[in-house]
Motif scaffolding. Structure first.
Motif, PDB file in Angstrom:
ATOM      1  N   PHE A  85       0.825  -1.199   0.000  1.00  0.00           N
ATOM      2  CA  PHE A  85       0.000   0.000   0.000  1.00  0.00           C
ATOM      3  C   PHE A  85       0.866   1.258   0.000  1.00  0.00           C
ATOM      4  O   PHE A  85       0.649   2.193  -0.778  1.00  0.00           O
ATOM      5  CB  PHE A  85      -0.909  -0.048   1.238  1.00  0.00           C
ATOM      6  N   VAL A  86       1.899   1.251   0.871  1.00  0.00           N
ATOM      7  CA  VAL A  86       2.808   2.395   0.917  1.00  0.00           C
ATOM      8  C   VAL A  86       3.489   2.590  -0.430  1.00  0.00           C
ATOM      9  O   VAL A  86       3.662   3.727  -0.901  1.00  0.00           O
ATOM     10  CB  VAL A  86       3.858   2.193   2.032  1.00  0.00           C
ATOM     11  N   GLY A  87       3.853   1.478  -1.076  1.00  0.00           N
ATOM     12  CA  GLY A  87       4.455   1.572  -2.404  1.00  0.00           C
ATOM     13  C   GLY A  87       3.534   2.273  -3.381  1.00  0.00           C
ATOM     14  O   GLY A  87       3.967   3.129  -4.160  1.00  0.00           O
ATOM     15  N   GLY A  89       3.409   5.936  -2.586  1.00  0.00           N
ATOM     16  CA  GLY A  89       4.638   6.565  -3.047  1.00  0.00           C
ATOM     17  C   GLY A  89       4.622   6.790  -4.541  1.00  0.00           C
ATOM     18  O   GLY A  89       5.065   7.828  -5.032  1.00  0.00           O
ATOM     19  N   LEU A  90       4.093   5.814  -5.264  1.00  0.00           N
ATOM     20  CA  LEU A  90       4.006   5.943  -6.719  1.00  0.00           C
ATOM     21  C   LEU A  90       3.195   7.173  -7.101  1.00  0.00           C
ATOM     22  O   LEU A  90       3.501   7.868  -8.066  1.00  0.00           O
ATOM     23  CB  LEU A  90       3.357   4.673  -7.286  1.00  0.00           C
ATOM     24  N   THR A  92       8.200   1.901  -5.646  1.00  0.00           N
ATOM     25  CA  THR A  92       7.684   0.599  -6.100  1.00  0.00           C
ATOM     26  C   THR A  92       8.751  -0.484  -6.033  1.00  0.00           C
ATOM     27  O   THR A  92       8.465  -1.601  -5.631  1.00  0.00           O
ATOM     28  CB  THR A  92       7.163   0.705  -7.532  1.00  0.00           C
ATOM     29  N   GLY A  93       9.968  -0.151  -6.419  1.00  0.00           N
ATOM     30  CA  GLY A  93      11.000  -1.183  -6.487  1.00  0.00           C
ATOM     31  C   GLY A  93      11.271  -1.834  -5.153  1.00  0.00           C
ATOM     32  O   GLY A  93      11.502  -3.037  -5.074  1.00  0.00           O
ATOM     33  N   LYS A  94      11.233  -1.058  -4.086  1.00  0.00           N
ATOM     34  CA  LYS A  94      11.552  -1.643  -2.784  1.00  0.00           C
ATOM     35  C   LYS A  94      10.325  -2.228  -2.110  1.00  0.00           C
ATOM     36  O   LYS A  94      10.344  -3.358  -1.625  1.00  0.00           O
ATOM     37  CB  LYS A  94      12.169  -0.586  -1.884  1.00  0.00           C
ATOM     38  N   CYS A  95       9.249  -1.447  -2.075  1.00  0.00           N
ATOM     39  CA  CYS A  95       8.083  -1.892  -1.312  1.00  0.00           C
ATOM     40  C   CYS A  95       7.431  -3.123  -1.930  1.00  0.00           C
ATOM     41  O   CYS A  95       6.962  -4.001  -1.211  1.00  0.00           O
ATOM     42  CB  CYS A  95       7.071  -0.765  -1.200  1.00  0.00           C
ATOM     43  N   ASP A  96       7.418  -3.192  -3.260  1.00  0.00           N
ATOM     44  CA  ASP A  96       6.792  -4.360  -3.877  1.00  0.00           C
ATOM     45  C   ASP A  96       7.566  -5.627  -3.557  1.00  0.00           C
ATOM     46  O   ASP A  96       6.977  -6.688  -3.356  1.00  0.00           O
ATOM     47  CB  ASP A  96       6.703  -4.182  -5.388  1.00  0.00           C
ATOM     48  N   THR A  97       8.891  -5.507  -3.511  1.00  0.00           N
ATOM     49  CA  THR A  97       9.693  -6.700  -3.237  1.00  0.00           C
ATOM     50  C   THR A  97       9.373  -7.258  -1.857  1.00  0.00           C
ATOM     51  O   THR A  97       9.022  -8.427  -1.714  1.00  0.00           O
ATOM     52  CB  THR A  97      11.191  -6.362  -3.308  1.00  0.00           C
ATOM     53  N   ASP A 104      12.312   2.897   5.673  1.00  0.00           N
ATOM     54  CA  ASP A 104      12.794   4.208   5.229  1.00  0.00           C
ATOM     55  C   ASP A 104      11.876   4.792   4.157  1.00  0.00           C
ATOM     56  O   ASP A 104      11.442   5.941   4.245  1.00  0.00           O
ATOM     57  CB  ASP A 104      14.218   4.031   4.686  1.00  0.00           C
ATOM     58  N   VAL A 105      11.554   3.970   3.139  1.00  0.00           N
ATOM     59  CA  VAL A 105      10.679   4.459   2.067  1.00  0.00           C
ATOM     60  C   VAL A 105       9.293   4.776   2.618  1.00  0.00           C
ATOM     61  O   VAL A 105       8.699   5.807   2.280  1.00  0.00           O
ATOM     62  CB  VAL A 105      10.591   3.429   0.923  1.00  0.00           C
TER      63      VAL A 105
END
Lengths: 109, 168
Positions: free
Chosen positions: A20-22, A25-26, A39-44, B82-83
């Protein structure tokens, strides 16, 4: 079994939160590069946590088919290798096309 | 050279057979034998794709890689927190920049590991890698992650330790 269910719920909730946070952020971040950070970090991690939760649930509730958790483990491994690679490929493509990175103080798109 | 090739063939075949058993999940004679035949064909055609080049101390490197992974997973969790903080903060504390640095890493696999690690750890994504000079172009979301990568260099040291490429 109750403890297992609690752990699974926590894992699914955490995965849901990060996914959701990803997405937020998007939408919120100003340009292509920073959006990829979200997306790159949160989705992983989000997808990884959700699959981990499903794995534990299946392992304890349907222990007659242990091959499915094993397959899910490999799914997690592949996601953790493929996701950063895909993010990097998108970044590189954008950089070579010449999209300018956003700097602090500029107007947002 | 021949020993290398034999090792590559055996390793590829074992991995293929393992995946066949895992994905089929049926253990009667017909499926196992057809699995072995398929694995043999694939191994003969493409054993040089999976394991290539000469490399010493493969076992030690693999063990060190196994110890590197938990640290990396913890970094991924930190990166996500962090993000999440930067996304949910009302003022959005970001200050993006592009940084450049050179490493002593030359191996293909070690560079890929470092690039993917950078992408997964707090606030940084790899944009370009120049394999010959070991140059990395990295997009950082704020000042602190950029400095962590440029000044501390913990990650470069760890990857260099895993692949035993300390520069000398």
């Amino acid at each position: 079994m109750v403890i297992i269910n609690i752990i699974v719920t926590i894992l699914l909730g955490a995965g849901l939160f990060f996914t959701f946070v990803g997405s937020i952020g998007l939408l919120r971040f100003p340009d292509f590069y920073t959006r990829l950070h979200a997306t790159g970090k949160c989705d992983t991690l989000g997808a990884g946590l959700i699959i981990l939760g499903l794995l534990i649930y299946h392992f304890f509730h349907y222990s007659e088919t242990p091959l499915i958790p094993a397959k899910l483990i490999f799914l997690i491994i592949f996601i953790f290798i493929a996701n950063p690679t895909a993010t990097h490929a998108l970044m590189k493509a954008a950089y070579q096309i010449g999209i300018k990175p956003w700097k602090t103080g500029e107007k947002r798109e | 050279m021949d020993k290398q090739r034999g090792f590559a063939i055996v390793l590829t075949f074992l991995i293929m057979a393992f995946f066949w058993v895992l994905l089929s999940g049926i253990f009667d004679a017909f499926h196992l034998i057809s699995g072995v035949i398929c694995c043999l064909i694939v191994t003969l055609l493409s054993h040089d794709l999976l394991v290539k080049g000469e490399s010493k101390k493969r076992l030690l490197k693999s063990i060190r890689l196994l110890f590197y992974i938990p640290w990396e997973l913890w970094q991924i969790v930190l990166a996500n927190i962090d993000v999440a903080y930067r996304v949910l903060h009302p003022k959005m504390p970001i200050d993006p920049r592009i940084i450049e640095f050179e490493t002593t890493l030359r191996g293909e696999f070690s560079q890929v590991t470092l690039a993917n690690s950078i992408t997964l750890t707090p606030g940084t994504i790899t944009i370009l890698v120049e394999p010959e000079r070991g140059k990395f172009l990295v997009h950082a979301i704020a000042k602190e992650p950029a400095e962590a990568l440029l000044i501390d260099q913990t990650m470069q040291k760890k990857v260099a330790h895993v692949f035993m490429e300390t520069g000398e």
